[in-house]
Design an enzyme around this catalytic site. Structure first.
Site, mmCIF file in Angstrom:
data_model
loop_
_atom_site.group_PDB
_atom_site.id
_atom_site.type_symbol
_atom_site.label_atom_id
_atom_site.label_comp_id
_atom_site.label_asym_id
_atom_site.label_seq_id
_atom_site.Cartn_x
_atom_site.Cartn_y
_atom_site.Cartn_z
ATOM 1 N N TYR A 82 -15.501 -25.046 -19.267
ATOM 2 C CA TYR A 82 -15.026 -23.735 -19.747
ATOM 3 C C TYR A 82 -15.436 -22.649 -18.745
ATOM 4 O O TYR A 82 -14.598 -21.755 -18.494
ATOM 5 C CB TYR A 82 -15.691 -23.692 -21.032
ATOM 6 C CG TYR A 82 -15.324 -22.255 -21.807
ATOM 7 C CD1 TYR A 82 -14.495 -21.484 -21.921
ATOM 8 C CD2 TYR A 82 -16.634 -21.425 -21.730
ATOM 9 C CE1 TYR A 82 -14.189 -20.498 -22.386
ATOM 10 C CE2 TYR A 82 -16.608 -20.177 -22.464
ATOM 11 C CZ TYR A 82 -15.320 -19.575 -22.696
ATOM 12 O OH TYR A 82 -15.118 -18.268 -23.131
ATOM 13 N N SER A 112 -15.720 -13.843 -20.227
ATOM 14 C CA SER A 112 -16.911 -14.310 -21.022
ATOM 15 C C SER A 112 -18.163 -14.218 -20.209
ATOM 16 O O SER A 112 -18.326 -14.316 -19.006
ATOM 17 C CB SER A 112 -16.905 -15.841 -21.491
ATOM 18 O OG SER A 112 -17.966 -16.382 -21.921
ATOM 19 N N LYS A 114 -12.904 -19.761 -16.710
ATOM 20 C CA LYS A 114 -13.200 -18.297 -16.628
ATOM 21 C C LYS A 114 -13.499 -17.576 -15.258
ATOM 22 O O LYS A 114 -12.756 -16.758 -14.942
ATOM 23 C CB LYS A 114 -14.262 -17.921 -17.480
ATOM 24 C CG LYS A 114 -13.807 -18.188 -19.208
ATOM 25 C CD LYS A 114 -12.866 -17.463 -19.712
ATOM 26 C CE LYS A 114 -12.530 -17.601 -21.194
ATOM 27 N NZ LYS A 114 -11.144 -16.915 -21.541
#
Ligand code: UDP
Length: 341
Positions: A152, A128, A156
């Site tokens: 989050y 992302s 990643k």
């Protein structure tokens, strides 16, 4: 490895996975879905069958189940795995960081363990743009510094680093990392699209629900950013273009391309107000909005430089903001409650 290769899509029943499933099949591959349906509904499978005219091969199960994934790898002899199974809500990750570590990093670790015992060393990973943290400038190239501002993003970043370490340890791995910008839109058939649970966090599904009369107004979070109209700017990419980027990534790796990390966006930024106006034009509906404070942690501007993806994969986005709005609207209008089951 020729086309017709079987490809495993973990999280393949989700928003991006379902569109990628169709694109892979159309490109001549044999996609197989593994999904635990924790964040999506099985109703998507009948829609996929309606679009493709073929029975869908889908296993209900968890990517963290090493024995299950080993068995699938043995049975199907996949040419490549696309790993999309992961949680993706920033707010939820702040409230439940352990779940994000367990699911996103744990899932990746288990998948790599299973793949190590098979002959398949080819992997495409859904990363992302969040790995760029608060970028110092736009457009963003892949060599920009990486950081994270929430759990989050941390997962990643950790997965990207784990994949680099795997490549360094065993050069047989061929790994394509796709850094998604802001996926929106839906399949042109209106049969599959994004089906968020509860109140959507993201702009486009929220705007779509306002246009449909399901919500009274949009809150525009921040009007004093250093952007042309003061509202946040993002690089929105049509999910169909994103699906094609996965096809291009799989093809490149199977044809012998070295491992790569590329941005997947359009290279064009659009503000919240621009998106709102474009959606009004596409839907013919008014979208009332109110000015609201900034969302904590939001950045002013994210926009990709997509030159590397074009150079390495021969891929570039083709859909405009108007297409993204028109396709989102068709999906929203025809499926006001998303998938029924
Ligand atoms: N946004 C907004 N109202 C909403 C949801 C989002 O104004 O109800 C803004 C948000 O502040 C950002 C842009 O829309 O500037 C895109 O937000 P989204 O959550 O879709 O993507 P992200 O911020 O994660 O890139």
């Amino acid at each position: 490895m020729p086309s017709r290769a079987p490809i495993l899509i973990t999280g393949g029943a989700g928003y991006i996975g379902s569109h990628t499933y169709v694109a892979l099949l159309e490109a001549g591959f044999l996609p197989v879905i593994l999904d635990n349906f924790s964040r999506c509904k099985p109703g998507v499978l009948t829609r996929l069958q309606a679009i493709t005219g073929q029975p869908v091969v889908c296993y209900g199960g968890n990517v963290s189940d090493v024995v299950l994934v080993q068995e699938l790898l043995r049975q199907h002899k996949f040419g490549a795995v696309i790993h999309m199974a992961g949680f993706k809500s920033v707010g939820e990750s702040v409230a439940h960081p352990l779940s994000y570590v367990e699911n996103n990093i744990g899932g990746m670790t288990a998948l790599l363990r299973a793949m190590e015992t098979s002959s398949c060393r080819t992997l495409v990973f859904s990363s992302s743009a969040t790995v760029y943290g608060d970028p110092p400038a736009a457009p963003i190239t892949e060599d920009f510094p990486r950081s994270h501002t929430n759990p989050y993003g941390m997962t990643k970043l950790a997965c990207e680093d784990l994949l680099s370490a795997m490549r360094a340890a065993a050069p047989a791995w061929r790994i394509g990392v796709l850094r998604y910008f802001n996926p929106v839109g839906a399949h042109a058939s209106g049969l599959i699209g994004e089906d968020p649970t509860g109140t959507p966090n993201n702009l486009m599904p929220f705007v779509a629900q306002v246009a449909a009369g399901q919500r009274a107004y949009l809150s525009v979070h921040g009007v004093d950013y250093d952007t042309p109209d003061g509202t946040g700017v993002r690089d929105y990419i049509h999910v169909q273009d994103l699906a094609q980027a996965h096809v291009a990534a799989v093809k490149a790796l199977l044809e012998g391309e070295e491992s790569f990390t590329v941005n997947v966006g359009t290279g064009q930024g659009h503000s919240v107000l621009e998106v709102t106006k474009a959606f009004e034009r596409a839907s013919g509906q008014a979208i009332p909005y109110r000015l609201a404070p900034r969302r904590p942690g939001d950045v002013a501007q994210y926009c990709a430089d997509c030159g590397l993806a074009q150079k390495l994969l021969g891929w570039r986005a083709k859909h405009s903001l108007a297409d993204m709005c028109a396709d989102t609207w068709r999906w929203q209008r025809d499926n006001p409650n998303g998938y029924d089951a």
